[in-house]
Design a protein around this motif. Structure first.
Motif: not given
Length: 842
Positions: A95-99, A104-105, A107-113
């Motif tokens: 949770t903490v990592v994803t939040a 920072r980046y 939602w869509r960049t988080t999906c790419a990560i």
């Protein structure tokens, strides 16, 4: 044409003839799902649905992302992964990592990560380095999870109070007073109701609680809060699931390269470590199931890493949260009786159906209820059991630094700090060596505590130099490692000291630390605890002992292959370890000595009497006492002093056989003051009034129950019991006859067990998983049950049982297997189930 070659026509005709011993061709096998997998999948689905929405809410991601991750984790990771019963999905540990990534980046960049992290996991799985992840210190892993749990709980507390969380723990703590001043009663009421149901639902007593406990508490808590909020007309924020047509998918990563690389590494690390540790824990849970419904293979960790990587690639590409193995859902899957990966995959299918068909119902759920659920999960990640464990292993500093780093700096920074501190602690332990010198009654004791490396050689030499020439010396090595430089220094000093007329005894509590040569008085090279094992070292024997025997040459040398510790037929080998069971004859009489003792020298008292000075009983007793005073007494002195002041307060009465192979403290992992032990031949409990003048057992029972207030009584039988063999062989022994010897009079107390077994032949249920090995084992199991009935006839026991302050337990110990079995109810007269190791990390 050769007669051995068939004609072409015959070959053509017989080419498709069905082989007589092969199965006939049948229809293709249809896909079937076991009923246990279906019920387990439903149970896991009911837990996963509210948790997935709550974790998505906690990360700040679209709520559909939690459902996508749950479905992909169940279907993809469940099909490809190497742990069949582990359930994957959005985990609280991420949770903490994803939040942080979303803030920072986006939602869509988080999906790419997430996709890149999955590719990294696939690469690690192909390199077969999964086992390497298990080398991370458990203190770091538990500290990381505790830090994440604290972060989750503090952030969700704001939603519980009706506000909005900040980006970090310090910001959330600073904003908490203002939030308390402006709390929303409706949100708080829904949250309190959720936490109340979550806490009380598993604690409903009685049979009603057993039936209600089959429904997951998380589902009941969220559903109850939702129903109350709807009926009461509370106006508060609720779940908002936008149309799937507007669902955001992954895009090309956009941001600084180093930041993106760090984000991918962090996601990969947390997902991989949590999934691999979860797979190991699931293996332990599966092995601990008393009667598995089907065979479940052990986890393939490299394949599990491949499955998690594929799931993260799919989840990120479809706009879902990162995926990892989840302990709560995995334990529920195992406990529900799942037997294959079909349960995990079916749970994913159910999530897909719910995401498509249950959107109107899901939008009634209050956000405060989901926040309360996730906050409770976060608090459980701070495990008191883990804190006690790391404290016991002196790694609390690593745990605390990791937890603090994760809370105040971030996951990757906290783990890095934890690794640095763990390395520093390991180096400190390696270099920190305490060397003391004490003279007691003319004997110089040099105590070395810690790892003995070349760094400690100067101090060791300085202390050894203070030991006078010709004086007796004892060097105690309390550590697990000695390098070559320290070994050479210690050995050189030993040779020099003994050359000047002194004596040196080098001992240690760890294997391989005794390096002194055997002497005439103490030739034992064994570990200090081997006197338990009835070990027999090759010590010098008196002249009479050198007479040729069945395993000796005429010159007294031992025949090769019959070494006392390693042989198979020697007098001191395993056959010498049998207890009184081999010495009891058909009539119940005990012979002068057990088998394997033929090569012992007759003492002054005849066969089986005392031996010579080097091997005498007095010498062995004194040697054992000296080992206790040197090695064990310093460790238990404080505890025994406390018991001497406060008196004994045991919690259990343990009634077992007098067989020398039964070490009650070892079997039960108990220490001084834990057990009140009564031992007799056959672990008999004579009925009241039938003690034949011997009230010792009844007196011990009365004292334990009425005075010591023990909470349980255990009757323990064991394999190879000589009393049971004597009962089977004593066909003419009767309760009313005049027994000739004390042993025969005592064995009459076992006649009810023998009679019950004969009258109800076939009614006794034996050991789980296998029938009794022979009649003696069957009688031993029956005897345990019979003695429990005798216990209930004693007034003190019956009174305590009626008041509900006492429990009775039956136990059987297989000496050869070193396996304990506990008597369980509900299987006729009882079945003895094996005791297995269990455990699941939070």
């Amino acid at each position: 044409m050769s007669a051995c070659v068939p004609a072409r026509a015959d070959s053509a005709r017989t080419k498709h003839v069905h082989q007589p011993h092969s199965p006939p061709p049948g229809r293709p096998r249809r896909f079937r799902v076991a009923g246990a997998d279906v019920s387990a999948a439903i149970a896991v689905f009911l837990i996963a649905l509210p948790l997935s929405l709550g974790i998505a809410l906690a990360t700040g991601a679209p709520l559909q992302a939690g459902l996508v991750a749950a479905a992909v984790g169940g279907i993809v990771a469940g099909r490809i992964g190497g742990c069949p019963l582990q359930v994957s999905g959005p985990a609280a540990g991420l949770t903490v990592v994803t939040a942080d990534l979303i803030q920072r980046y986006g939602w869509r960049t988080t999906c790419a990560i997430t996709v890149l992290a999955g590719i990294a996991q696939l690469g690690l799985g192909c390199l077969r380095v999964a086992r390497t992840a298990l080398a991370v210190s458990p203190a770091i892993v538990h500290g990381m999870l505790a830090g994440i749990g604290v972060t989750i709980a503090v952030a969700q507390l704001h939603i519980v109070l009706g506000g909005t969380p900040q980006s970090s723990v310090p910001d959330n703590l600073r904003a908490l007073p203002a939030q308390l001043a402006h709390l929303q009663p409706a949100d708080l009421a829904a949250s309190v109701l959720t936490l109340t149901l979550l806490t009380l639902w598993p604690r409903v007593p009685g049979r009603t609680g057993e039936l209600l406990g089959k429904v997951p508490a998380a589902l009941v808590a969220v559903a109850g809060a939702t129903a109350v909020a709807a009926l009461a007309g509370l106006r508060l924020p609720k779940v908002d699931l936008p149309s799937w047509s507007s669902h955001a998918l992954a895009t090309l990563p956009d941001g600084p390269v180093l930041g993106l690389v760090a984000a991918v590494l962090t996601t990969t690390l947390v997902c991989s470590v949590q999934s691999l540790l979860g797979a190991v824990a699931v293996d332990k849970l599966v092995a601990a199931r008393p009667s598995p419904a089907g065979p479940v293979g052990r986890s393939d960790l490299d394949r599990e890493l491949l499955g998690q990587g594929a799931a993260n690639v799919a989840s990120g590409a479809l706009g879902g949260l990162p995926v990892a193995g989840v302990a709560v859902r995995s334990s529920a899957n195992v406990q529900a009786g799942a037997v294959s990966r079909n349960s995990t995959m079916l749970h994913g299918v159910l999530v897909v159906i719910a995401a498509l068909l249950m959107v109107p119902a899901l939008e009634f759920i209050p956000l405060a209820s989901l926040a309360a659920l996730v906050m409770a999960v976060g608090l459980k990640m701070v495990s008191l059991n883990h804190i006690r464990t790391v404290t016991r292993h002196r790694e609390v500093l690593v745990y605390a630094v990791t937890t603090g780093g994760v809370v105040f700096l971030g996951v990757l920074e906290g783990v890095a700090l934890g690794v640095a501190v763990a390395v520093g602690v390991a180096l400190h332990r390696l270099t920190r060596t305490r060397i003391t010198h004490v003279e007691t009654e003319g004997v110089h004791h040099v105590h070395v505590r810690g790892q003995l490396t070349f760094l400690a050689v100067p101090r060791l030499s300085r202390v050894l130099h203070h030991v006078p020439h010709g004086a007796p010396a004892v060097v105690e090595l309390d550590g697990s490692f000695m390098d070559h430089a320290a070994y050479e220094a210690l050995q050189d000093w030993q040779k020099t000291h003994t050359a000047h007329g002194g004596s040196v005894d080098i001992t240690g509590r760890r294997p391989g630390l005794r390096i002194s040569e055997p002497t005439e008085t103490d030739g034992c090279r064994c570990r200090p605890w081997t006197p338990w094992r009835n070990h027999q070292c090759d010590r010098p024997r008196p002249a009479a002992a050198s007479a040729p025997g069945p395993d000796r040459k005429p010159d007294g040398a031992r025949v090769p292959g019959t070494d006392g510790r390693h042989g198979t037929d020697g007098a001191d080998g395993p056959k010498a370890l049998v207890g009184h069971s081999e010495a009891v004859g058909a009539g119940g009489a005990v012979g002068p000595r057990g088998p394997g003792r033929a090569d012992r020298a007759p003492g002054p008292g005849g066969a089986g009497g005392p031996r010579g000075p080097a091997g005498s009983s007095a010498h062995e007793l004194a040697h054992g006492i000296r080992a206790f005073q040197r090695n064990t007494a310093p460790l238990v002195r404080d505890e025994l002093a406390r018991l001497a002041r406060e008196g004994q307060q045991p919690s259990q009465l343990f009634l077992t056989c007098a067989d020398s192979r039964l070490v009650t403290s070892m079997i039960t992992s108990s220490g001084p003051g834990d057990l009140f032990v009564v031992r007799n031949v056959g672990n008999f409990v004579p009925l009241p009034g039938e003690e034949s003048g011997d009230d010792s057992v009844a007196a011990a029972i009365e004292y334990a129950v009425d005075v010591l207030k023990v909470r349980s009584i255990t009757v323990c039988g064991h394999s190879g019991c000589g009393a049971m063999q004597a009962l089977l062989g004593a066909g003419s022994l009767r309760a009313d006859d005049g027994a000739r010897t004390p042993l025969e009079r005592w064995l009459r107390h076992g006649l009810p067990s023998l009679r019950h077994l004969a009258e109800d032949e076939g009614a006794w249920t034996g050991l789980a998983g296998r029938p009794p090995a022979d009649a003696a084992e069957q009688l031993c199991l029956a005897n345990v049950v019979q003695q429990l009935e005798h216990l209930r006839a004693h007034d003190s026991v019956a009174r305590a049982l009626h008041e509900g302050v006492l429990e009775l337990h039956g136990m059987y110990f297989d000496v050869g297997e070193a396996q304990a079995y506990l008597l369980t109810e509900g299987h006729g007269d009882g079945r003895f189930e094996p005791v297995r190791e269990t455990g699941l990390p939070a």
